[in-house]
Design an enzyme around this catalytic site. Structure first.
Site, PDB file in Angstrom:
ATOM      1  N   GLY A  20      17.726  -9.026   8.597  1.00  0.00           N
ATOM      2  CA  GLY A  20      16.637  -9.621   8.703  1.00  0.00           C
ATOM      3  C   GLY A  20      15.425  -9.191   9.404  1.00  0.00           C
ATOM      4  O   GLY A  20      14.738  -9.797  10.406  1.00  0.00           O
ATOM      5  N   HIS A  55      10.483  -7.620  -2.682  1.00  0.00           N
ATOM      6  CA  HIS A  55      11.314  -6.776  -3.457  1.00  0.00           C
ATOM      7  C   HIS A  55      10.869  -5.131  -3.152  1.00  0.00           C
ATOM      8  O   HIS A  55       9.452  -4.969  -2.897  1.00  0.00           O
ATOM      9  CB  HIS A  55      11.080  -6.866  -4.978  1.00  0.00           C
ATOM     10  CG  HIS A  55      11.822  -5.920  -5.620  1.00  0.00           C
ATOM     11  ND1 HIS A  55      13.270  -6.286  -5.945  1.00  0.00           N
ATOM     12  CD2 HIS A  55      11.681  -4.690  -6.417  1.00  0.00           C
ATOM     13  CE1 HIS A  55      14.046  -5.184  -6.635  1.00  0.00           C
ATOM     14  NE2 HIS A  55      13.095  -4.124  -6.757  1.00  0.00           N
ATOM     15  N   ASP A 106      12.847 -11.115 -10.633  1.00  0.00           N
ATOM     16  CA  ASP A 106      11.639 -10.091 -10.407  1.00  0.00           C
ATOM     17  C   ASP A 106      10.491 -10.340 -11.425  1.00  0.00           C
ATOM     18  O   ASP A 106       9.827  -9.226 -11.508  1.00  0.00           O
ATOM     19  CB  ASP A 106      12.361  -8.894 -10.239  1.00  0.00           C
ATOM     20  CG  ASP A 106      13.078  -8.647  -8.996  1.00  0.00           C
ATOM     21  OD1 ASP A 106      13.250  -9.371  -8.028  1.00  0.00           O
ATOM     22  OD2 ASP A 106      13.971  -7.463  -9.181  1.00  0.00           O
ATOM     23  N   ALA A 153       5.385  -1.021   4.014  1.00  0.00           N
ATOM     24  CA  ALA A 153       4.671  -2.136   3.050  1.00  0.00           C
ATOM     25  C   ALA A 153       5.488  -3.314   3.283  1.00  0.00           C
ATOM     26  O   ALA A 153       4.888  -4.362   3.573  1.00  0.00           O
ATOM     27  CB  ALA A 153       5.359  -1.655   1.766  1.00  0.00           C
TER      28      ALA A 153
END
Ligand code: GAR
Length: 208
Positions: A11, A109, A150, A179
């Site tokens: 998380g 992702h 995806d 990122a």
């Protein structure tokens, strides 16, 4: 905007969202519920600490996938959210949920899609794949979820350098820090401020 955040593990992306709602970097957004398929997910503790409702719903507790899918959709619907955020959620989203929530489900992702994505690429496996191929740059992608794996419209991407001595674990951590924890909260904020338009499977970000 009301959101649901779906999680399976640690998380840290959930934490980034909680923190950036708190700091005001994500505007006009409230987490109505955190949904986990794993009752032991540390993400549920993070939710509890932040005073957010957490629920667990697992395919293991249902005899068939259809029964799980139905229960999951009913549970989600009961919170009336505007956006569903998949933050390291490792369960396949029911097709009927995707059809009902078109351009209202986003995923993070840990690679630059279309590299190292699709079936079998999740978590550390993505970084193992990047290191095995010897890429010099990887990153993360935040995208809308469609019926493929995806394949949905890309909202934001951010590149991250691969270092010679990286292990899957060190690379995963750098991709998260440089990122994921940045672009996922930013995408939520853009959606909350109505700054995103999707046309022909492509995202346009409108000026602030
Ligand atoms: C993150 O790296 C996320 O990008 C990845 O799982 C991790 C969850 O970490 N998601 C996928 O691989 C989805 N295909 P977290 O629980 O600490 O946010």
């Amino acid at each position: 905007m009301k959101i649901a955040v779906c999680v399976s593990g640690g998380g840290t992306n959930l934490q980034a969202i909680i923190d950036k709602i708190g700091s005001g970097e994500i505007h006009n957004t409230e987490i109505a519920v955190v949904i986990s398929n794993n009752k032991n997910a540390y993400a549920l503790e993070r939710a509890a600490k932040a005073g957010i409702e957490g629920v667990c719903i697992s395919p293991r507790d249902y005899e068939t996938r259809d029964e799980f899918n139905k229960a999951f959709l009913e549970k989600l619907d009961s919170y009336n959210v505007d956006l569903v955020v998949l933050a390291g959620f490792l369960v396949v989203i029911p097709p009927e949920m995707i059809r009902k929530y078109v351009n209202r489900i986003i995923n993070i992702h840990p690679s630059l899609i279309p590299s190292f994505c699709g079936t079998g690429y999740y978590g550390l496996k993505v970084h193992e794949g990047a290191l095995a191929r010897g890429v010099k740059v990887t990153g993360a992608t935040c995208h809308f979820v469609d019926e493929g794996t995806d394949t949905g419209p890309i909202i934001l991407q951010k590149a991250v350098e691969v270092l010679d001595d990286d292990t899957p674990e060190t690379l995963q951590r750098r991709v998260m820090e440089q990122a994921e924890w940045i672009i996922m909260p930013r995408a939520i904020d853009l959606i909350a401020r109505n700054r995103i338009e999707v046309t022909d499977g492509k995202v346009k970000i409108l000026e602030a």
